[in-house]
Scaffold this active site. Structure first.
Site, PDB file in Angstrom:
ATOM      1  N   HIS A  10      56.383  58.232  26.438  1.00 47.80           N
ATOM      2  CA  HIS A  10      55.790  59.172  25.698  1.00 47.80           C
ATOM      3  C   HIS A  10      54.456  58.582  25.311  1.00 47.80           C
ATOM      4  O   HIS A  10      53.433  59.064  25.737  1.00 47.80           O
ATOM      5  CB  HIS A  10      56.670  59.856  24.822  1.00 47.80           C
ATOM      6  N   CYS A  42      65.617  63.789  25.420  1.00 44.06           N
ATOM      7  CA  CYS A  42      66.301  64.614  24.394  1.00 44.06           C
ATOM      8  C   CYS A  42      66.986  65.468  25.273  1.00 44.06           C
ATOM      9  O   CYS A  42      67.828  66.613  24.707  1.00 44.06           O
ATOM     10  CB  CYS A  42      65.120  65.565  23.765  1.00 44.06           C
TER      11      CYS A  42
HETATM   12  C1  LIG Z   1      69.026  60.574  23.641  1.00 44.72           C
HETATM   13  C2  LIG Z   1      67.497  60.793  22.801  1.00 44.72           C
HETATM   14  C3  LIG Z   1      67.302  62.198  22.404  1.00 44.72           C
HETATM   15  C4  LIG Z   1      66.166  62.264  21.680  1.00 44.72           C
HETATM   16  N1  LIG Z   1      65.756  63.551  21.294  1.00 44.72           N
HETATM   17  C5  LIG Z   1      64.513  63.631  20.504  1.00 44.72           C
HETATM   18  C6  LIG Z   1      64.136  64.951  20.239  1.00 44.72           C
HETATM   19  O1  LIG Z   1      64.728  65.925  20.407  1.00 44.72           O
HETATM   20  N2  LIG Z   1      62.704  64.742  19.563  1.00 44.72           N
HETATM   21  C7  LIG Z   1      62.219  63.830  19.262  1.00 44.72           C
HETATM   22  O2  LIG Z   1      61.136  63.875  18.960  1.00 44.72           O
HETATM   23  N3  LIG Z   1      62.390  62.783  19.694  1.00 44.72           N
HETATM   24  C8  LIG Z   1      63.850  62.633  20.493  1.00 44.72           C
HETATM   25  N4  LIG Z   1      64.208  61.238  20.528  1.00 44.72           N
HETATM   26  C9  LIG Z   1      63.356  60.092  20.400  1.00 44.72           C
HETATM   27  C10 LIG Z   1      62.318  60.018  21.509  1.00 44.72           C
HETATM   28  O3  LIG Z   1      63.036  59.986  22.784  1.00 44.72           O
HETATM   29  C11 LIG Z   1      61.401  58.635  21.388  1.00 44.72           C
HETATM   30  O4  LIG Z   1      61.107  58.609  20.176  1.00 44.72           O
HETATM   31  C12 LIG Z   1      60.581  58.465  22.213  1.00 44.72           C
HETATM   32  O5  LIG Z   1      61.220  58.360  23.578  1.00 44.72           O
HETATM   33  C13 LIG Z   1      59.591  57.226  22.001  1.00 44.72           C
HETATM   34  O6  LIG Z   1      58.515  57.323  22.908  1.00 44.72           O
HETATM   35  P1  LIG Z   1      57.727  55.743  23.605  1.00 44.72           P
HETATM   36  O7  LIG Z   1      57.020  55.931  24.505  1.00 44.72           O
HETATM   37  O8  LIG Z   1      57.528  55.156  22.294  1.00 44.72           O
HETATM   38  O9  LIG Z   1      58.869  54.745  23.599  1.00 44.72           O
HETATM   39  P2  LIG Z   1      60.119  54.605  24.800  1.00 44.72           P
HETATM   40  O10 LIG Z   1      60.677  55.977  25.199  1.00 44.72           O
HETATM   41  O11 LIG Z   1      61.099  53.646  24.184  1.00 44.72           O
HETATM   42  O12 LIG Z   1      59.222  54.134  26.019  1.00 44.72           O
HETATM   43  C14 LIG Z   1      58.975  52.737  26.323  1.00 44.72           C
HETATM   44  C15 LIG Z   1      58.635  52.458  27.640  1.00 44.72           C
HETATM   45  O13 LIG Z   1      58.104  51.157  27.856  1.00 44.72           O
HETATM   46  C16 LIG Z   1      58.717  50.384  28.840  1.00 44.72           C
HETATM   47  N5  LIG Z   1      58.745  48.963  28.485  1.00 44.72           N
HETATM   48  C17 LIG Z   1      59.476  48.458  27.301  1.00 44.72           C
HETATM   49  N6  LIG Z   1      59.333  47.080  27.475  1.00 44.72           N
HETATM   50  C18 LIG Z   1      58.703  46.861  28.690  1.00 44.72           C
HETATM   51  C19 LIG Z   1      57.769  45.798  29.285  1.00 44.72           C
HETATM   52  N7  LIG Z   1      58.363  44.625  28.683  1.00 44.72           N
HETATM   53  N8  LIG Z   1      57.068  45.839  30.423  1.00 44.72           N
HETATM   54  C20 LIG Z   1      56.795  47.184  30.869  1.00 44.72           C
HETATM   55  N9  LIG Z   1      57.476  48.198  30.280  1.00 44.72           N
HETATM   56  C21 LIG Z   1      58.327  48.094  29.375  1.00 44.72           C
HETATM   57  C22 LIG Z   1      60.296  51.031  28.896  1.00 44.72           C
HETATM   58  O14 LIG Z   1      60.709  51.191  30.054  1.00 44.72           O
HETATM   59  C23 LIG Z   1      59.830  52.438  28.443  1.00 44.72           C
HETATM   60  O15 LIG Z   1      59.558  53.363  29.630  1.00 44.72           O
HETATM   61  C24 LIG Z   1      65.497  61.020  21.501  1.00 44.72           C
HETATM   62  C25 LIG Z   1      65.735  59.910  21.901  1.00 44.72           C
HETATM   63  C26 LIG Z   1      67.028  59.602  22.767  1.00 44.72           C
HETATM   64  C27 LIG Z   1      67.354  58.333  23.198  1.00 44.72           C
END
Ligand SMILES: Cc1cc2nc3c(=O)[nH]c(=O)nc-3n(C[C@H](O)[C@H](O)[C@H](O)COP(=O)(O)OP(=O)(O)OC[C@H]3O[C@@H](n4cnc5c(N)ncnc54)[C@H](O)[C@@H]3O)c2cc1C
Length: 451
Positions: A10, A42
Protein backbone atom coordinates in the site's frame (compact mmCIF):
# COMPACT_ATOMS: atom_id res chain seq x y z
CA UNK A 1 15.72 12.73 -10.09
CA UNK A 2 16.26 9.02 -9.44
CA UNK A 3 13.90 7.47 -6.87
CA UNK A 4 14.06 3.92 -5.55
CA UNK A 5 10.98 2.45 -3.84
CA UNK A 6 11.52 -0.62 -1.64
CA UNK A 7 8.32 -2.61 -1.18
CA UNK A 8 4.98 -2.05 -2.88
CA UNK A 9 1.84 -3.14 -1.13
CA UNK A 10 0.00 0.00 0.00
CA UNK A 11 2.55 2.63 1.10
CA UNK A 12 4.93 1.90 -1.80
CA UNK A 13 2.15 1.65 -4.39
CA UNK A 14 0.52 4.94 -3.34
CA UNK A 15 3.89 6.68 -3.09
CA UNK A 16 4.83 5.52 -6.60
CA UNK A 17 1.47 6.60 -8.05
CA UNK A 18 1.67 10.02 -6.40
CA UNK A 19 5.32 10.66 -7.29
CA UNK A 20 4.73 9.85 -10.96
CA UNK A 21 1.46 11.81 -11.07
CA UNK A 22 3.15 14.92 -9.70
CA UNK A 23 6.53 14.37 -11.41
CA UNK A 24 6.10 12.31 -14.60
CA UNK A 25 9.72 13.16 -15.49
CA UNK A 26 11.15 11.42 -12.38
CA UNK A 27 13.00 8.13 -12.83
CA UNK A 28 11.28 5.75 -10.37
CA UNK A 29 12.37 2.14 -9.86
CA UNK A 30 10.26 -0.13 -7.65
CA UNK A 31 11.77 -3.21 -5.98
CA UNK A 32 9.17 -5.70 -4.70
CA UNK A 33 9.98 -9.21 -3.56
CA UNK A 34 6.53 -10.61 -4.34
CA UNK A 35 5.12 -11.16 -7.86
CA UNK A 36 2.09 -8.97 -7.02
CA UNK A 37 1.37 -5.63 -5.40
CA UNK A 38 -1.48 -3.78 -3.70
CA UNK A 39 -2.99 -6.90 -2.10
CA UNK A 40 -5.81 -6.02 0.36
CA UNK A 41 -5.12 -8.44 3.19
CA UNK A 42 -8.24 -7.12 4.93
CA UNK A 43 -10.15 -9.50 2.62
CA UNK A 44 -8.35 -12.68 3.75
CA UNK A 45 -10.80 -13.66 6.50
CA UNK A 46 -13.77 -12.95 4.22
CA UNK A 47 -12.23 -15.11 1.48
CA UNK A 48 -11.58 -17.91 3.97
CA UNK A 49 -15.32 -17.77 4.73
CA UNK A 50 -16.14 -17.74 0.98
CA UNK A 51 -17.53 -14.20 1.23
CA UNK A 52 -15.44 -12.67 -1.57
CA UNK A 53 -16.89 -12.21 -5.05
CA UNK A 54 -13.58 -12.68 -6.87
CA UNK A 55 -10.15 -12.91 -5.16
CA UNK A 56 -8.52 -11.11 -8.11
CA UNK A 57 -10.50 -8.04 -7.06
CA UNK A 58 -8.50 -7.97 -3.82
CA UNK A 59 -5.80 -6.08 -5.82
CA UNK A 60 -6.40 -2.44 -6.80
CA UNK A 61 -3.21 -1.96 -8.84
CA UNK A 62 -0.63 -4.06 -10.67
CA UNK A 63 2.98 -3.98 -11.85
CA UNK A 64 1.67 -3.10 -15.34
CA UNK A 65 -0.39 -0.17 -14.01
CA UNK A 66 2.66 1.34 -12.27
CA UNK A 67 4.81 0.64 -15.35
CA UNK A 68 2.25 2.53 -17.46
CA UNK A 69 2.68 5.50 -15.14
CA UNK A 70 6.39 5.34 -15.95
CA UNK A 71 7.89 3.24 -13.15
CA UNK A 72 10.59 0.65 -13.80
CA UNK A 73 9.24 -2.43 -12.05
CA UNK A 74 11.64 -4.92 -10.52
CA UNK A 75 9.18 -7.51 -9.25
CA UNK A 76 10.48 -10.63 -7.45
CA UNK A 77 13.54 -8.66 -6.42
CA UNK A 78 14.57 -8.80 -2.76
CA UNK A 79 16.52 -5.78 -1.54
CA UNK A 80 19.35 -7.15 0.63
CA UNK A 81 21.31 -4.01 1.57
CA UNK A 82 21.15 -0.22 1.61
CA UNK A 83 24.24 1.98 1.77
CA UNK A 84 22.86 5.40 2.82
CA UNK A 85 26.28 7.11 2.45
CA UNK A 86 26.81 5.89 -1.11
CA UNK A 87 23.02 6.11 -1.78
CA UNK A 88 22.98 2.63 -3.27
CA UNK A 89 20.94 -0.52 -2.76
CA UNK A 90 21.74 -4.16 -3.49
CA UNK A 91 19.05 -6.62 -4.53
CA UNK A 92 18.69 -10.22 -5.65
CA UNK A 93 16.53 -11.22 -8.59
CA UNK A 94 14.59 -14.06 -6.96
CA UNK A 95 13.90 -15.72 -10.33
CA UNK A 96 17.39 -15.72 -11.87
CA UNK A 97 19.56 -15.26 -8.77
CA UNK A 98 21.19 -12.25 -10.43
CA UNK A 99 22.66 -9.65 -8.04
CA UNK A 100 21.68 -6.05 -8.84
CA UNK A 101 23.01 -2.75 -7.49
CA UNK A 102 21.27 0.56 -8.06
CA UNK A 103 21.72 4.22 -7.12
CA UNK A 104 19.17 6.70 -5.80
CA UNK A 105 18.89 10.41 -5.14
CA UNK A 106 15.92 9.77 -2.85
CA UNK A 107 14.80 6.51 -1.28
CA UNK A 108 11.20 5.55 -0.50
CA UNK A 109 11.46 2.95 2.26
CA UNK A 110 8.17 1.01 2.42
CA UNK A 111 9.00 -2.65 3.18
CA UNK A 112 6.13 -2.83 5.66
CA UNK A 113 5.85 -5.35 8.43
CA UNK A 114 6.40 -9.03 9.14
CA UNK A 115 4.15 -11.23 11.27
CA UNK A 116 5.51 -11.71 14.79
CA UNK A 117 6.57 -15.36 15.16
CA UNK A 118 7.49 -15.87 18.83
CA UNK A 119 10.29 -18.41 19.50
CA UNK A 120 7.91 -21.04 20.91
CA UNK A 121 8.97 -24.72 20.68
CA UNK A 122 7.26 -26.47 17.76
CA UNK A 123 6.04 -23.27 16.08
CA UNK A 124 7.91 -24.08 12.84
CA UNK A 125 5.25 -26.59 11.81
CA UNK A 126 3.61 -27.10 8.42
CA UNK A 127 0.32 -26.93 10.35
CA UNK A 128 0.97 -23.39 11.64
CA UNK A 129 -0.22 -20.78 9.12
CA UNK A 130 0.31 -17.04 8.90
CA UNK A 131 -2.15 -14.40 7.71
CA UNK A 132 -0.40 -11.51 5.98
CA UNK A 133 -0.02 -11.64 2.21
CA UNK A 134 -1.45 -13.19 -0.96
CA UNK A 135 0.59 -16.40 -0.53
CA UNK A 136 -0.78 -16.84 3.01
CA UNK A 137 -4.29 -16.02 1.77
CA UNK A 138 -4.21 -18.76 -0.89
CA UNK A 139 -3.00 -21.35 1.62
CA UNK A 140 -5.65 -20.39 4.18
CA UNK A 141 -8.42 -20.36 1.59
CA UNK A 142 -7.35 -23.72 0.12
CA UNK A 143 -7.17 -25.55 3.42
CA UNK A 144 -10.39 -23.93 4.72
CA UNK A 145 -12.24 -26.11 2.21
CA UNK A 146 -11.06 -29.33 3.88
CA UNK A 147 -10.31 -28.67 7.57
CA UNK A 148 -12.81 -29.28 10.36
CA UNK A 149 -11.09 -27.51 13.22
CA UNK A 150 -8.70 -24.63 13.83
CA UNK A 151 -6.94 -22.90 16.68
CA UNK A 152 -6.57 -19.17 16.02
CA UNK A 153 -3.84 -17.61 18.14
CA UNK A 154 -4.31 -13.89 18.68
CA UNK A 155 -7.67 -12.21 19.31
CA UNK A 156 -6.84 -8.84 17.79
CA UNK A 157 -8.98 -7.78 14.86
CA UNK A 158 -7.25 -10.18 12.41
CA UNK A 159 -7.60 -13.25 14.65
CA UNK A 160 -11.11 -12.18 15.67
CA UNK A 161 -12.26 -11.95 12.03
CA UNK A 162 -10.64 -15.27 11.10
CA UNK A 163 -12.21 -17.04 14.10
CA UNK A 164 -15.61 -15.59 13.18
CA UNK A 165 -15.40 -16.68 9.54
CA UNK A 166 -14.21 -20.18 10.49
CA UNK A 167 -17.04 -20.44 13.06
CA UNK A 168 -19.65 -19.28 10.56
CA UNK A 169 -18.45 -21.87 8.05
CA UNK A 170 -18.98 -24.65 10.57
CA UNK A 171 -15.45 -25.31 11.83
CA UNK A 172 -14.68 -26.12 15.44
CA UNK A 173 -12.80 -23.00 16.52
CA UNK A 174 -10.62 -22.19 19.51
CA UNK A 175 -9.50 -18.57 19.91
CA UNK A 176 -6.45 -18.13 22.15
CA UNK A 177 -5.05 -14.90 23.51
CA UNK A 178 -2.76 -13.90 26.36
CA UNK A 179 -5.10 -10.98 27.10
CA UNK A 180 -8.21 -11.88 29.08
CA UNK A 181 -10.53 -10.30 26.48
CA UNK A 182 -11.00 -10.46 22.71
CA UNK A 183 -10.12 -7.23 20.85
CA UNK A 184 -8.60 -6.04 24.15
CA UNK A 185 -6.60 -3.28 22.46
CA UNK A 186 -9.56 -1.98 20.43
CA UNK A 187 -12.52 -1.97 22.84
CA UNK A 188 -13.28 -1.78 26.55
CA UNK A 189 -14.97 -4.54 28.48
CA UNK A 190 -18.52 -3.20 28.07
CA UNK A 191 -18.24 -4.02 24.35
CA UNK A 192 -15.89 -7.03 24.44
CA UNK A 193 -18.15 -8.87 26.93
CA UNK A 194 -20.94 -8.74 24.36
CA UNK A 195 -18.80 -9.96 21.48
CA UNK A 196 -17.35 -12.78 23.60
CA UNK A 197 -20.91 -13.96 24.29
CA UNK A 198 -21.46 -14.14 20.52
CA UNK A 199 -18.33 -16.26 19.98
CA UNK A 200 -19.50 -18.64 22.68
CA UNK A 201 -23.01 -18.76 21.19
CA UNK A 202 -21.45 -19.76 17.84
CA UNK A 203 -19.50 -22.61 19.47
CA UNK A 204 -16.09 -20.95 19.59
CA UNK A 205 -13.98 -21.95 22.58
CA UNK A 206 -12.44 -18.81 24.05
CA UNK A 207 -9.07 -19.59 25.60
CA UNK A 208 -8.35 -16.12 26.96
CA UNK A 209 -5.71 -15.10 29.47
CA UNK A 210 -3.59 -18.03 28.25
CA UNK A 211 -0.05 -18.01 26.88
CA UNK A 212 0.98 -20.52 24.23
CA UNK A 213 4.01 -22.48 25.51
CA UNK A 214 4.52 -25.08 22.74
CA UNK A 215 3.11 -26.81 19.66
CA UNK A 216 3.09 -30.55 18.95
CA UNK A 217 2.47 -31.64 15.37
CA UNK A 218 1.10 -35.11 14.59
CA UNK A 219 0.38 -36.67 11.16
CA UNK A 220 -2.81 -34.74 10.52
CA UNK A 221 -3.33 -32.53 13.56
CA UNK A 222 -1.59 -29.98 15.72
CA UNK A 223 -1.86 -29.46 19.47
CA UNK A 224 -1.45 -25.95 20.83
CA UNK A 225 -0.31 -26.17 24.44
CA UNK A 226 -0.88 -23.15 26.68
CA UNK A 227 0.04 -22.50 30.30
CA UNK A 228 -3.43 -23.76 31.21
CA UNK A 229 -4.67 -26.32 28.65
CA UNK A 230 -4.07 -28.07 25.32
CA UNK A 231 -6.16 -27.59 22.17
CA UNK A 232 -5.95 -29.99 19.22
CA UNK A 233 -7.12 -29.04 15.73
CA UNK A 234 -6.35 -29.61 12.05
CA UNK A 235 -4.39 -26.37 11.81
CA UNK A 236 -3.32 -23.34 13.86
CA UNK A 237 -3.25 -19.79 12.54
CA UNK A 238 -0.87 -17.31 14.12
CA UNK A 239 -2.12 -13.70 14.31
CA UNK A 240 -0.26 -12.20 17.25
CA UNK A 241 0.86 -8.94 15.68
CA UNK A 242 3.37 -7.38 13.32
CA UNK A 243 6.84 -5.90 13.59
CA UNK A 244 8.32 -3.28 11.28
CA UNK A 245 10.62 -4.85 8.68
CA UNK A 246 13.38 -2.27 9.01
CA UNK A 247 16.61 -4.25 9.49
CA UNK A 248 17.99 -2.77 6.24
CA UNK A 249 18.19 0.66 7.89
CA UNK A 250 19.21 -0.46 11.39
CA UNK A 251 21.52 2.12 13.03
CA UNK A 252 21.20 4.32 9.94
CA UNK A 253 18.08 6.35 10.79
CA UNK A 254 16.18 7.17 13.99
CA UNK A 255 13.70 4.49 15.00
CA UNK A 256 11.21 3.72 17.79
CA UNK A 257 12.28 1.00 20.24
CA UNK A 258 10.45 -1.60 18.10
CA UNK A 259 12.32 -0.55 14.93
CA UNK A 260 9.65 1.64 13.26
CA UNK A 261 11.32 4.47 11.33
CA UNK A 262 10.59 7.88 12.86
CA UNK A 263 9.71 10.53 10.30
CA UNK A 264 8.97 14.23 10.42
CA UNK A 265 5.62 15.62 9.27
CA UNK A 266 6.80 15.36 5.63
CA UNK A 267 7.60 11.63 5.92
CA UNK A 268 11.37 12.26 5.91
CA UNK A 269 13.49 10.12 8.20
CA UNK A 270 16.46 11.52 10.14
CA UNK A 271 18.27 11.25 6.77
CA UNK A 272 16.08 13.64 4.75
CA UNK A 273 16.72 11.87 1.42
CA UNK A 274 15.18 8.69 2.92
CA UNK A 275 11.37 8.77 3.19
CA UNK A 276 9.41 6.14 5.12
CA UNK A 277 5.73 5.25 5.30
CA UNK A 278 3.29 2.52 6.26
CA UNK A 279 3.97 -0.46 8.49
CA UNK A 280 7.73 0.21 8.52
CA UNK A 281 7.21 3.73 9.91
CA UNK A 282 5.98 5.27 13.13
CA UNK A 283 2.76 7.28 13.13
CA UNK A 284 1.90 10.45 15.01
CA UNK A 285 -0.92 9.34 17.32
CA UNK A 286 -3.05 12.45 17.94
CA UNK A 287 -4.83 11.26 21.13
CA UNK A 288 -1.47 11.12 22.93
CA UNK A 289 0.53 13.55 20.80
CA UNK A 290 3.28 10.89 20.65
CA UNK A 291 4.91 8.80 17.95
CA UNK A 292 3.46 5.30 18.06
CA UNK A 293 3.38 2.05 16.08
CA UNK A 294 -0.09 1.45 14.60
CA UNK A 295 0.17 -0.69 11.46
CA UNK A 296 -2.97 0.07 9.46
CA UNK A 297 -3.59 0.39 5.72
CA UNK A 298 -5.25 3.75 6.42
CA UNK A 299 -1.93 5.11 7.68
CA UNK A 300 0.09 3.41 4.92
CA UNK A 301 -2.07 4.92 2.17
CA UNK A 302 -2.04 8.47 3.55
CA UNK A 303 1.67 8.43 4.36
CA UNK A 304 2.42 6.98 0.89
CA UNK A 305 0.47 9.79 -0.79
CA UNK A 306 2.32 12.34 1.34
CA UNK A 307 5.68 10.99 0.18
CA UNK A 308 4.57 11.77 -3.36
CA UNK A 309 3.52 15.28 -2.39
CA UNK A 310 6.73 15.97 -0.45
CA UNK A 311 9.33 14.15 -2.53
CA UNK A 312 10.61 17.31 -4.22
CA UNK A 313 10.33 19.64 -1.22
CA UNK A 314 8.48 19.66 2.14
CA UNK A 315 4.99 20.78 1.09
CA UNK A 316 2.11 19.05 2.85
CA UNK A 317 2.18 18.02 6.51
CA UNK A 318 1.01 14.67 7.86
CA UNK A 319 -2.08 15.15 10.04
CA UNK A 320 -1.39 12.13 12.25
CA UNK A 321 -3.87 9.42 13.06
CA UNK A 322 -6.57 8.41 15.52
CA UNK A 323 -6.17 4.73 14.50
CA UNK A 324 -9.83 4.60 13.53
CA UNK A 325 -11.01 1.08 12.76
CA UNK A 326 -14.11 -1.03 12.33
CA UNK A 327 -14.91 -4.71 12.17
CA UNK A 328 -18.08 -6.72 11.54
CA UNK A 329 -18.49 -9.84 13.67
CA UNK A 330 -21.59 -12.09 13.71
CA UNK A 331 -23.65 -9.33 12.02
CA UNK A 332 -22.66 -6.79 14.66
CA UNK A 333 -20.74 -3.62 13.81
CA UNK A 334 -17.86 -2.63 16.07
CA UNK A 335 -16.12 0.66 15.35
CA UNK A 336 -13.68 2.79 17.29
CA UNK A 337 -11.38 5.77 17.08
CA UNK A 338 -8.74 6.99 19.48
CA UNK A 339 -8.14 5.82 23.03
CA UNK A 340 -10.15 3.29 24.97
CA UNK A 341 -10.07 3.59 28.78
CA UNK A 342 -7.84 0.49 28.94
CA UNK A 343 -5.58 1.84 26.19
CA UNK A 344 -5.19 5.11 28.07
CA UNK A 345 -4.36 3.28 31.31
CA UNK A 346 -1.76 1.17 29.50
CA UNK A 347 -0.12 4.39 28.26
CA UNK A 348 -0.29 6.06 31.70
CA UNK A 349 -2.80 8.66 30.48
CA UNK A 350 -5.64 9.83 32.74
CA UNK A 351 -9.01 9.79 31.00
CA UNK A 352 -12.60 9.60 32.05
CA UNK A 353 -15.10 7.49 30.13
CA UNK A 354 -18.80 6.80 29.88
CA UNK A 355 -20.95 4.24 28.06
CA UNK A 356 -24.58 4.64 27.05
CA UNK A 357 -27.11 2.54 25.24
CA UNK A 358 -30.04 3.88 23.21
CA UNK A 359 -32.09 2.63 20.29
CA UNK A 360 -30.65 4.00 17.11
CA UNK A 361 -34.07 5.25 15.89
CA UNK A 362 -37.45 5.90 17.56
CA UNK A 363 -39.50 3.06 19.02
CA UNK A 364 -42.48 3.97 16.79
CA UNK A 365 -40.58 2.63 13.79
CA UNK A 366 -41.40 -0.97 12.82
CA UNK A 367 -37.92 -2.01 13.85
CA UNK A 368 -35.11 -0.52 15.86
CA UNK A 369 -32.11 -1.87 17.73
CA UNK A 370 -29.75 -0.62 20.47
CA UNK A 371 -26.47 1.19 19.94
CA UNK A 372 -23.82 0.97 22.64
CA UNK A 373 -21.65 4.08 22.55
CA UNK A 374 -18.58 4.86 24.67
CA UNK A 375 -16.55 8.03 24.91
CA UNK A 376 -13.22 8.84 26.57
CA UNK A 377 -12.04 12.38 27.26
CA UNK A 378 -9.38 14.33 29.07
CA UNK A 379 -10.88 15.24 32.46
CA UNK A 380 -8.85 18.47 32.62
CA UNK A 381 -9.34 19.92 29.12
CA UNK A 382 -12.55 17.99 28.29
CA UNK A 383 -10.97 17.17 24.91
CA UNK A 384 -12.43 14.09 23.23
CA UNK A 385 -9.79 11.33 23.13
CA UNK A 386 -11.71 8.29 21.93
CA UNK A 387 -15.02 6.68 21.12
CA UNK A 388 -16.37 3.21 20.40
CA UNK A 389 -19.66 1.87 19.03
CA UNK A 390 -21.39 -1.50 18.95
CA UNK A 391 -24.69 -2.31 17.30
CA UNK A 392 -26.58 -4.59 14.93
CA UNK A 393 -27.20 -1.34 13.04
CA UNK A 394 -24.33 -0.07 10.88
CA UNK A 395 -22.83 2.55 13.19
CA UNK A 396 -19.35 2.34 11.66
CA UNK A 397 -19.34 5.93 10.39
CA UNK A 398 -19.76 7.19 13.97
CA UNK A 399 -16.10 6.24 14.55
CA UNK A 400 -15.21 8.63 11.72
CA UNK A 401 -17.13 11.42 13.51
CA UNK A 402 -15.09 10.73 16.65
CA UNK A 403 -11.94 10.72 14.54
CA UNK A 404 -12.74 14.24 13.31
CA UNK A 405 -13.58 15.34 16.86
CA UNK A 406 -10.18 14.14 18.11
CA UNK A 407 -8.37 15.56 15.08
CA UNK A 408 -9.88 19.01 15.65
CA UNK A 409 -9.38 18.84 19.45
CA UNK A 410 -13.13 19.07 20.02
CA UNK A 411 -14.40 19.13 23.61
CA UNK A 412 -17.25 17.03 24.98
CA UNK A 413 -19.21 20.32 25.26
CA UNK A 414 -18.94 20.92 21.50
CA UNK A 415 -19.53 17.28 20.55
CA UNK A 416 -22.69 17.21 22.65
CA UNK A 417 -24.18 20.12 20.71
CA UNK A 418 -22.58 19.81 17.29
CA UNK A 419 -25.21 19.76 14.54
CA UNK A 420 -26.30 16.31 13.43
CA UNK A 421 -29.48 15.59 11.49
CA UNK A 422 -32.58 13.88 12.87
CA UNK A 423 -34.81 11.78 10.67
CA UNK A 424 -36.66 8.78 12.13
CA UNK A 425 -35.47 6.36 9.47
CA UNK A 426 -31.92 6.99 10.61
CA UNK A 427 -31.64 8.21 14.20
CA UNK A 428 -33.23 9.78 17.27
CA UNK A 429 -33.81 13.51 17.86
CA UNK A 430 -30.51 13.31 19.69
CA UNK A 431 -28.08 11.21 17.68
CA UNK A 432 -26.14 8.64 19.73
CA UNK A 433 -22.87 10.52 19.20
CA UNK A 434 -24.35 13.72 20.67
CA UNK A 435 -26.00 11.60 23.38
CA UNK A 436 -22.79 9.95 24.55
CA UNK A 437 -21.10 13.36 24.66
CA UNK A 438 -24.03 14.69 26.75
CA UNK A 439 -23.57 11.76 29.14
CA UNK A 440 -19.87 12.59 29.30
CA UNK A 441 -20.67 16.20 30.10
CA UNK A 442 -23.06 15.13 32.86
CA UNK A 443 -20.40 12.85 34.36
CA UNK A 444 -17.78 15.59 34.11
CA UNK A 445 -20.10 18.04 35.92
CA UNK A 446 -20.65 15.55 38.74
CA UNK A 447 -16.90 15.10 39.06
CA UNK A 448 -16.36 18.85 39.48
CA UNK A 449 -15.66 19.89 43.08
CA UNK A 450 -18.65 21.67 44.70
CA UNK A 451 -17.92 25.36 45.30
C1 LIG B 1 -5.21 -9.98 7.65
C2 LIG B 1 -5.03 -8.49 7.71
C3 LIG B 1 -6.13 -7.67 7.73
C4 LIG B 1 -5.98 -6.29 7.78
N1 LIG B 1 -7.09 -5.50 7.78
C5 LIG B 1 -6.95 -4.16 7.77
C6 LIG B 1 -8.09 -3.31 7.70
O1 LIG B 1 -9.23 -3.77 7.62
N2 LIG B 1 -7.89 -1.96 7.71
C7 LIG B 1 -6.64 -1.42 7.77
O2 LIG B 1 -6.51 -0.19 7.77
N3 LIG B 1 -5.53 -2.20 7.84
C8 LIG B 1 -5.66 -3.55 7.83
N4 LIG B 1 -4.55 -4.34 7.88
C9 LIG B 1 -3.21 -3.74 7.96
C10 LIG B 1 -2.69 -3.40 6.58
O3 LIG B 1 -2.78 -4.50 5.74
C11 LIG B 1 -1.25 -2.93 6.68
O4 LIG B 1 -1.20 -1.84 7.55
C12 LIG B 1 -0.73 -2.56 5.31
O5 LIG B 1 -0.61 -3.70 4.51
C13 LIG B 1 0.61 -1.87 5.39
O6 LIG B 1 1.03 -1.57 4.10
P1 LIG B 1 2.56 -1.35 3.77
O7 LIG B 1 2.65 -1.12 2.30
O8 LIG B 1 3.15 -0.33 4.66
O9 LIG B 1 3.30 -2.69 4.20
P2 LIG B 1 3.11 -4.20 3.77
O10 LIG B 1 1.69 -4.52 3.48
O11 LIG B 1 3.79 -5.01 4.83
O12 LIG B 1 3.90 -4.33 2.40
C14 LIG B 1 5.29 -4.20 2.32
C15 LIG B 1 5.77 -4.71 0.98
O13 LIG B 1 7.19 -4.62 0.94
C16 LIG B 1 7.74 -5.80 0.36
N5 LIG B 1 9.11 -5.98 0.88
C17 LIG B 1 9.46 -6.14 2.19
N6 LIG B 1 10.80 -6.24 2.31
C18 LIG B 1 11.29 -6.16 1.04
C19 LIG B 1 12.62 -6.19 0.50
N7 LIG B 1 13.69 -6.33 1.30
N8 LIG B 1 12.77 -6.10 -0.83
C20 LIG B 1 11.67 -5.96 -1.64
N9 LIG B 1 10.41 -5.90 -1.18
C21 LIG B 1 10.22 -5.99 0.14
C22 LIG B 1 6.78 -6.90 0.81
O14 LIG B 1 6.84 -8.02 -0.05
C23 LIG B 1 5.43 -6.18 0.74
O15 LIG B 1 4.83 -6.29 -0.53
C24 LIG B 1 -4.68 -5.73 7.83
C25 LIG B 1 -3.55 -6.56 7.81
C26 LIG B 1 -3.72 -7.93 7.74
C27 LIG B 1 -2.51 -8.82 7.70
Amino acid sequence: MKIIVIGATHAGTFATQQILTEHPDYNVTVYERNDNLSFLSCGIALWVGNNVSDPNKMFYSSPDALAQLGATMRMEHNVTAIDPDAKTIAATNLVTGEQVTDHYDKLVFTPGSAPVIPPIPGIQSERVFLCKNWTDAKKLHDNAQSINSVVVIGAGYIGAELAEQYALSGKKVTLVDAFDRVLAKNFDRDITDRIEALYTKHGTVLALGQKVTSFTTAADQITVITDQAAYTADIAVLAVGFRPRTELLQNQVDMLANGAVITDAYMQSSRPEIFAAGDSAAVHYNPTGQDDYIPLATNAVRQGILIGKNIAAPTERYLGTQASSAVALFDMTLAASGLTAAGAAARGITVDSVTIEQNYRPEFMLTTTPVTASLTWDPTTHQVLGGAFYSAHDVSMSANMISMAIQTKMTIETLSMVDTFFQPNFDQPINWVNAVAMAALEKAKQAEPAI
